[in-house]
Scaffold this active site. Structure first.
Site, PDB file in Angstrom:
ATOM      1  N   ASP A 114      28.946   6.730  -2.324  1.00 45.94           N
ATOM      2  CA  ASP A 114      29.370   6.524  -0.932  1.00 45.94           C
ATOM      3  C   ASP A 114      28.535   5.471  -0.219  1.00 45.94           C
ATOM      4  OD1 ASP A 114      26.965   7.757  -0.217  1.00 45.94           O
ATOM      5  OD2 ASP A 114      27.897   9.548   0.624  1.00 45.94           O
ATOM      6  N   HIS A 167      24.408   8.028   1.081  1.00 50.92           N
ATOM      7  CA  HIS A 167      23.423   9.039   0.702  1.00 50.92           C
ATOM      8  C   HIS A 167      22.739   8.631  -0.598  1.00 50.92           C
ATOM      9  CE1 HIS A 167      26.267  11.271   3.285  1.00 50.92           C
ATOM     10  NE2 HIS A 167      25.183  11.896   3.692  1.00 50.92           N
ATOM     11  N   SER A 210      22.050  16.534   5.321  1.00 54.43           N
ATOM     12  CA  SER A 210      22.505  16.186   3.981  1.00 54.43           C
ATOM     13  C   SER A 210      21.384  15.694   3.084  1.00 54.43           C
ATOM     14  CB  SER A 210      23.609  15.120   4.054  1.00 54.43           C
ATOM     15  OG  SER A 210      23.151  13.957   4.740  1.00 54.43           O
TER      16      SER A 210
END
Length: 281
Positions: free
Chosen positions: A239, A242, A77
């Site tokens: 979140d 990240h 990610s």
């Protein structure tokens, strides 16, 4: 960066690193459940802005070979840019634009990275990249390996094996090693310390394995952790797991110099040699 599923295996990692008593295991299990509730599960796919970028800052444009430097991004990610607010703030895009400006030539960006990937899942990405071997490739992977039952040494060896495949195709490689998971504040203590120990141990093993094959490694933990620890509200996405666009810009600034360096070295040795850069999260 490790996803929420990584928390499910942190207790295994803790046991493999140093062993846990029954009481400590119970404490970490409870903390892992609470952390997963706070973090949640990402619902949006990473943005994508693959294409050709020009030294004047324009792009993405339809890919044209010509004198363009082909730049592939592989990994998890962090490589895919999960958390970026817009395509312009993706790490691959930021780096493609900067590389084009620094090298005064077009850069063709192709993203193979998949959010949540572990090192054991890097091979299919390399397979796709090698259909048309890139001049430059960036891979970020490793943070999710906490969910793997592989040892840290085996994980690092797998990474080196995939990097060697890229190098054998004429690609020069730069690897950003596993970040320090201590920067992820939703993970409570002492679970965060367990995650940090795992990530830093993996980063050291990755560097050793990459040094043996002559691949360039960049320490994400050493170069980025102090800023993320000092400014979490500025550098993390909603979140809290990240990076946001500002966080990815900081990472891109750290990675740009090593990427330019390997490209220029390859060109100095071979004239038009291929270059690949790998970053690991």
């Amino acid at each position: 960066m490790a996803g929420a599923r990584a928390l499910k295996a942190l207790m295994f990692a803790a046991g493999s690193i140093g062993g846990l008593s029954g009481a400590a295991y119970g404490l970490l299990t409870g903390q892992s459940k609470r952390a997963r509730t706070i973090i949640g599960v990402p619902r949006d796919l990473p943005l994508n802005a693959d294409g050709q970028y020009l030294p004047d800052g324009s792009g993405p444009l339809p890919p044209v070979r010509g004198d363009a430097l082909s730049f592939a991004v592989l990994g998890d990610s962090l490589a895919a840019g999960l958390g970026a607010e817009s395509p312009e703030r993706l790490p691959g895009v930021l780096l493609a634009k900067s590389l084009s400006d620094e090298l005064a030539r077009p850069v063709r960006l192709v993203t193979h990275a998949i959010s949540g990937s572990r090192t054991v899942e890097l091979e299919p990405q390399v397979d796709r990249a090698l259909i048309d071997p890139p001049d430059l490739a960036l891979v970020i992977i490793g943070g999710n390996d906490v969910t793997s039952r592989l040892s840290i040494g085996a994980s690092a060896a797998l990474l080196a094996g995939q990097v060697e495949r890229l190098m054998a195709a004429g690609t020069t490689v730069v690897v950003g090693t596993c970040p320090d998971l201590a920067i992820i504040q939703p993970i409570p203590q002492p679970l965060r310390t367990v995650a940090s120990r795992y990530g830093l141990s993996l980063a050291r093993a990755q560097r050793r394995a990459l040094d043996k094959i002559g691949a360039r490694a960049v320490s994400i933990a050493a170069l980025l952790s102090p800023e993320f620890l000092a400014r979490p509200h500025e550098l993390f996405s909603a979140d809290r797991f990240h990076p946001n666009g500002a966080g990815y810009e900081l990472a891109a600034n750290v990675l740009l110099a090593p990427l330019c360096d390997v490209v220029r070295r390859a060109q100095g040795l071979t004239g038009v040699g291929r270059v690949a850069s790998v970053v690991v999260s």
